[in-house]
Write a protein that holds these residues in place. Structure first.
Motif, PDB file in Angstrom:
ATOM      1  N   ALA A  73       0.797  -1.180   0.091  1.00  0.00           N
ATOM      2  CA  ALA A  73      -0.084   0.033  -0.024  1.00  0.00           C
ATOM      3  C   ALA A  73       0.761   1.261  -0.084  1.00  0.00           C
ATOM      4  O   ALA A  73       1.923   1.268   0.666  1.00  0.00           O
ATOM      5  CB  ALA A  73      -0.803   0.060   1.237  1.00  0.00           C
ATOM      6  N   PRO A  74       0.583   2.387  -0.690  1.00  0.00           N
ATOM      7  CA  PRO A  74       1.399   3.453  -0.629  1.00  0.00           C
ATOM      8  C   PRO A  74       1.242   3.933   0.553  1.00  0.00           C
ATOM      9  O   PRO A  74       0.339   3.931   1.482  1.00  0.00           O
ATOM     10  CB  PRO A  74       0.664   4.361  -1.635  1.00  0.00           C
ATOM     11  CG  PRO A  74      -0.971   3.700  -1.823  1.00  0.00           C
ATOM     12  CD  PRO A  74      -0.962   2.398  -1.344  1.00  0.00           C
ATOM     13  N   PRO A  75       2.478   4.789   1.079  1.00  0.00           N
ATOM     14  CA  PRO A  75       2.475   5.056   2.497  1.00  0.00           C
ATOM     15  C   PRO A  75       1.398   6.362   2.606  1.00  0.00           C
ATOM     16  O   PRO A  75       1.044   6.986   1.773  1.00  0.00           O
ATOM     17  CB  PRO A  75       3.983   6.021   2.590  1.00  0.00           C
ATOM     18  CG  PRO A  75       4.253   6.013   1.085  1.00  0.00           C
ATOM     19  CD  PRO A  75       3.471   5.125   0.175  1.00  0.00           C
ATOM     20  N   SER A  76       1.094   6.430   3.907  1.00  0.00           N
ATOM     21  CA  SER A  76      -0.120   7.357   4.277  1.00  0.00           C
ATOM     22  C   SER A  76       0.444   8.642   4.248  1.00  0.00           C
ATOM     23  O   SER A  76       1.861   9.027   4.495  1.00  0.00           O
ATOM     24  CB  SER A  76      -0.710   7.166   5.534  1.00  0.00           C
ATOM     25  OG  SER A  76       0.180   7.368   6.617  1.00  0.00           O
ATOM     26  N   LEU A  77      -0.141   9.833   4.343  1.00  0.00           N
ATOM     27  CA  LEU A  77       0.296  11.164   4.212  1.00  0.00           C
ATOM     28  C   LEU A  77       0.852  11.393   5.528  1.00  0.00           C
ATOM     29  O   LEU A  77       1.890  11.940   5.399  1.00  0.00           O
ATOM     30  CB  LEU A  77      -1.068  12.041   3.978  1.00  0.00           C
ATOM     31  CG  LEU A  77      -0.648  13.574   4.001  1.00  0.00           C
ATOM     32  CD1 LEU A  77       0.251  14.023   2.960  1.00  0.00           C
ATOM     33  CD2 LEU A  77      -1.978  14.234   4.063  1.00  0.00           C
ATOM     34  N   ASP A  78       0.238  10.852   6.653  1.00  0.00           N
ATOM     35  CA  ASP A  78       0.787  11.166   7.931  1.00  0.00           C
ATOM     36  C   ASP A  78       2.433  10.506   7.831  1.00  0.00           C
ATOM     37  O   ASP A  78       3.427  11.176   8.362  1.00  0.00           O
ATOM     38  CB  ASP A  78      -0.046  10.338   8.830  1.00  0.00           C
ATOM     39  CG  ASP A  78      -1.108  10.940   9.052  1.00  0.00           C
ATOM     40  OD1 ASP A  78      -2.073  10.351   9.774  1.00  0.00           O
ATOM     41  OD2 ASP A  78      -1.553  12.128   8.786  1.00  0.00           O
ATOM     42  N   ASP A  79       2.536   9.389   7.368  1.00  0.00           N
ATOM     43  CA  ASP A  79       4.069   8.827   7.208  1.00  0.00           C
ATOM     44  C   ASP A  79       4.768   9.515   6.544  1.00  0.00           C
ATOM     45  O   ASP A  79       5.818   9.659   6.728  1.00  0.00           O
ATOM     46  CB  ASP A  79       3.937   7.383   6.544  1.00  0.00           C
ATOM     47  CG  ASP A  79       5.281   6.602   6.296  1.00  0.00           C
ATOM     48  OD1 ASP A  79       5.708   6.549   7.699  1.00  0.00           O
ATOM     49  OD2 ASP A  79       5.667   6.214   5.471  1.00  0.00           O
ATOM     50  N   ARG A  80       4.372  10.170   5.652  1.00  0.00           N
ATOM     51  CA  ARG A  80       5.261  11.157   4.676  1.00  0.00           C
ATOM     52  C   ARG A  80       5.649  12.466   5.351  1.00  0.00           C
ATOM     53  O   ARG A  80       6.859  12.703   5.290  1.00  0.00           O
ATOM     54  CB  ARG A  80       4.584  11.419   3.218  1.00  0.00           C
ATOM     55  CG  ARG A  80       4.612  10.313   2.267  1.00  0.00           C
ATOM     56  CD  ARG A  80       4.117  10.544   1.028  1.00  0.00           C
ATOM     57  NE  ARG A  80       2.639  10.813   1.011  1.00  0.00           N
ATOM     58  CZ  ARG A  80       1.656  11.134   0.268  1.00  0.00           C
ATOM     59  NH1 ARG A  80       2.095  11.688  -1.007  1.00  0.00           N
ATOM     60  NH2 ARG A  80       0.613  11.121   0.513  1.00  0.00           N
ATOM     61  N   GLU A  95      10.891  24.699   6.283  1.00  0.00           N
ATOM     62  CA  GLU A  95      11.526  25.423   7.283  1.00  0.00           C
ATOM     63  C   GLU A  95      10.412  25.048   8.458  1.00  0.00           C
ATOM     64  O   GLU A  95      11.038  24.855   9.613  1.00  0.00           O
ATOM     65  CB  GLU A  95      11.727  26.815   7.186  1.00  0.00           C
ATOM     66  CG  GLU A  95      12.737  26.957   6.168  1.00  0.00           C
ATOM     67  CD  GLU A  95      12.749  28.526   5.800  1.00  0.00           C
ATOM     68  OE1 GLU A  95      13.790  28.895   5.005  1.00  0.00           O
ATOM     69  OE2 GLU A  95      12.055  29.163   5.955  1.00  0.00           O
ATOM     70  N   LYS A  96       9.146  25.159   8.348  1.00  0.00           N
ATOM     71  CA  LYS A  96       8.357  25.044   9.369  1.00  0.00           C
ATOM     72  C   LYS A  96       7.446  23.815   9.809  1.00  0.00           C
ATOM     73  O   LYS A  96       6.735  23.695  10.321  1.00  0.00           O
ATOM     74  CB  LYS A  96       7.134  26.128   9.026  1.00  0.00           C
ATOM     75  CG  LYS A  96       7.477  27.358   8.925  1.00  0.00           C
ATOM     76  CD  LYS A  96       7.613  28.000  10.498  1.00  0.00           C
ATOM     77  CE  LYS A  96       7.612  29.357  10.448  1.00  0.00           C
ATOM     78  NZ  LYS A  96       8.044  29.756  11.792  1.00  0.00           N
ATOM     79  N   LEU A  97       8.105  22.752   8.908  1.00  0.00           N
ATOM     80  CA  LEU A  97       7.411  21.502   9.100  1.00  0.00           C
ATOM     81  C   LEU A  97       7.373  20.857  10.232  1.00  0.00           C
ATOM     82  O   LEU A  97       6.326  20.203  10.820  1.00  0.00           O
ATOM     83  CB  LEU A  97       7.990  20.353   7.945  1.00  0.00           C
ATOM     84  CG  LEU A  97       7.071  19.155   7.693  1.00  0.00           C
ATOM     85  CD1 LEU A  97       5.957  19.521   7.060  1.00  0.00           C
ATOM     86  CD2 LEU A  97       8.103  18.504   6.525  1.00  0.00           C
ATOM     87  N   GLY A  98       8.348  21.159  11.012  1.00  0.00           N
ATOM     88  CA  GLY A  98       8.397  20.860  12.428  1.00  0.00           C
ATOM     89  C   GLY A  98       7.276  21.501  13.499  1.00  0.00           C
ATOM     90  O   GLY A  98       7.074  20.821  14.525  1.00  0.00           O
ATOM     91  N   THR A  99       6.833  22.545  12.834  1.00  0.00           N
ATOM     92  CA  THR A  99       5.579  23.118  13.860  1.00  0.00           C
ATOM     93  C   THR A  99       4.298  22.542  13.309  1.00  0.00           C
ATOM     94  O   THR A  99       3.149  22.992  14.149  1.00  0.00           O
ATOM     95  CB  THR A  99       5.522  24.633  13.581  1.00  0.00           C
ATOM     96  OG1 THR A  99       5.014  24.695  12.203  1.00  0.00           O
ATOM     97  CG2 THR A  99       6.794  25.364  13.763  1.00  0.00           C
ATOM     98  N   PHE A 100       4.072  21.633  12.399  1.00  0.00           N
ATOM     99  CA  PHE A 100       2.914  20.816  12.098  1.00  0.00           C
ATOM    100  C   PHE A 100       2.532  19.814  13.149  1.00  0.00           C
ATOM    101  O   PHE A 100       3.523  19.056  13.351  1.00  0.00           O
ATOM    102  CB  PHE A 100       2.969  20.285  10.791  1.00  0.00           C
ATOM    103  CG  PHE A 100       1.839  19.576  10.244  1.00  0.00           C
ATOM    104  CD1 PHE A 100       0.445  20.081  10.132  1.00  0.00           C
ATOM    105  CD2 PHE A 100       1.913  18.169   9.966  1.00  0.00           C
ATOM    106  CE1 PHE A 100      -0.610  19.591   9.788  1.00  0.00           C
ATOM    107  CE2 PHE A 100       0.719  17.505   9.654  1.00  0.00           C
ATOM    108  CZ  PHE A 100      -0.616  18.148   9.340  1.00  0.00           C
ATOM    109  N   ARG A 101       1.305  20.062  13.789  1.00  0.00           N
ATOM    110  CA  ARG A 101       1.169  19.343  14.828  1.00  0.00           C
ATOM    111  C   ARG A 101       0.008  17.945  14.663  1.00  0.00           C
ATOM    112  O   ARG A 101      -0.244  17.378  15.439  1.00  0.00           O
ATOM    113  CB  ARG A 101       0.550  20.006  15.962  1.00  0.00           C
ATOM    114  CG  ARG A 101       1.702  21.065  16.526  1.00  0.00           C
ATOM    115  CD  ARG A 101       1.092  21.720  17.799  1.00  0.00           C
ATOM    116  NE  ARG A 101      -0.133  22.458  17.302  1.00  0.00           N
ATOM    117  CZ  ARG A 101      -0.313  23.832  17.514  1.00  0.00           C
ATOM    118  NH1 ARG A 101       0.314  24.441  18.347  1.00  0.00           N
ATOM    119  NH2 ARG A 101      -1.376  24.579  16.980  1.00  0.00           N
TER     120      ARG A 101
END
Length: 180
Positions: free
Chosen positions: A6-13, A63-69
């Motif tokens: 199965a393709p990876p889920s969005l969360d996994d990516r 740059e901001k991906l770390g702030t995505f909760r």
């Protein structure tokens, strides 16, 4: 016979991209770039500028991906980030224009866009792109993206009444253009 993976889920990516996995981020980029570009195009009214803004959005995203909760869908978060990037770019442009352009004739600032060629029908996208910047931004955010006036006011730093006035103005100008 092997079973298909199965393709990876969005969360996994997203998780992998946050950890620095460039291929995961590239997959997110490929999935969302078209939608982000369309938003940037609607807000800027210029294809070249929209392409530049799209790249800026994804640089900022990295740059901001770390702030995505994960409290909302990644696409929603990215879309909001795109709106903010475009707004900040437009604010900077306005400040530069205010310092450089003379204000002797304020009407020149109020009449943005290009005139339609006589005999050719003008489509809605072109009519929206031809709106003055403030009216176009409020129109797109309210009518196309579904933001409320209080959200628009908070994002842009304008009063709610100004947002409503810009929307009214945008609708009036669109009606006039489309009736030509």
């Amino acid at each position: 016979m092997s079973t298909p993976v199965a393709p990876p889920s969005l969360d996994d990516r997203v998780v992998r991209a946050r950890a620095g996995d460039e291929s995961a981020f590239e997959a997110l980029y490929r999935e969302h770039a078209g939608r982000v570009y369309a938003l940037c195009l609607r807000l800027s009214g210029d294809p070249g500028r929209a392409a530049d803004l799209t790249q800026d959005v994804f640089v900022r995203c990295w740059e901001k991906l770390g702030t995505f909760r994960g409290e909302s869908a990644f696409g929603s978060w990215l879309y909001r980030l795109a709106v903010n990037v475009v707004w900040m770019a437009n604010r900077g442009d306005r400040r530069r224009e205010d310092r450089v352009l003379p204000v002797a004739e304020p009407d020149t600032h109020e009449r943005g866009g290009t005139q339609g060629t006589p005999g050719l029908g003008i489509d809605l996208e072109r009519a929206i792109a031809a709106l003055p910047q403030g009216a176009r931004e409020v129109f797109v955010l309210y009518e196309v993206e579904g933001y409320r006036h209080d959200d628009i006011a908070r994002m842009t730093g304008i009063a709610i009444g100004t947002s409503k006035a810009q929307l009214f103005r945008a609708k009036r100008l669109l009606r006039e253009r489309l009736e030509q």
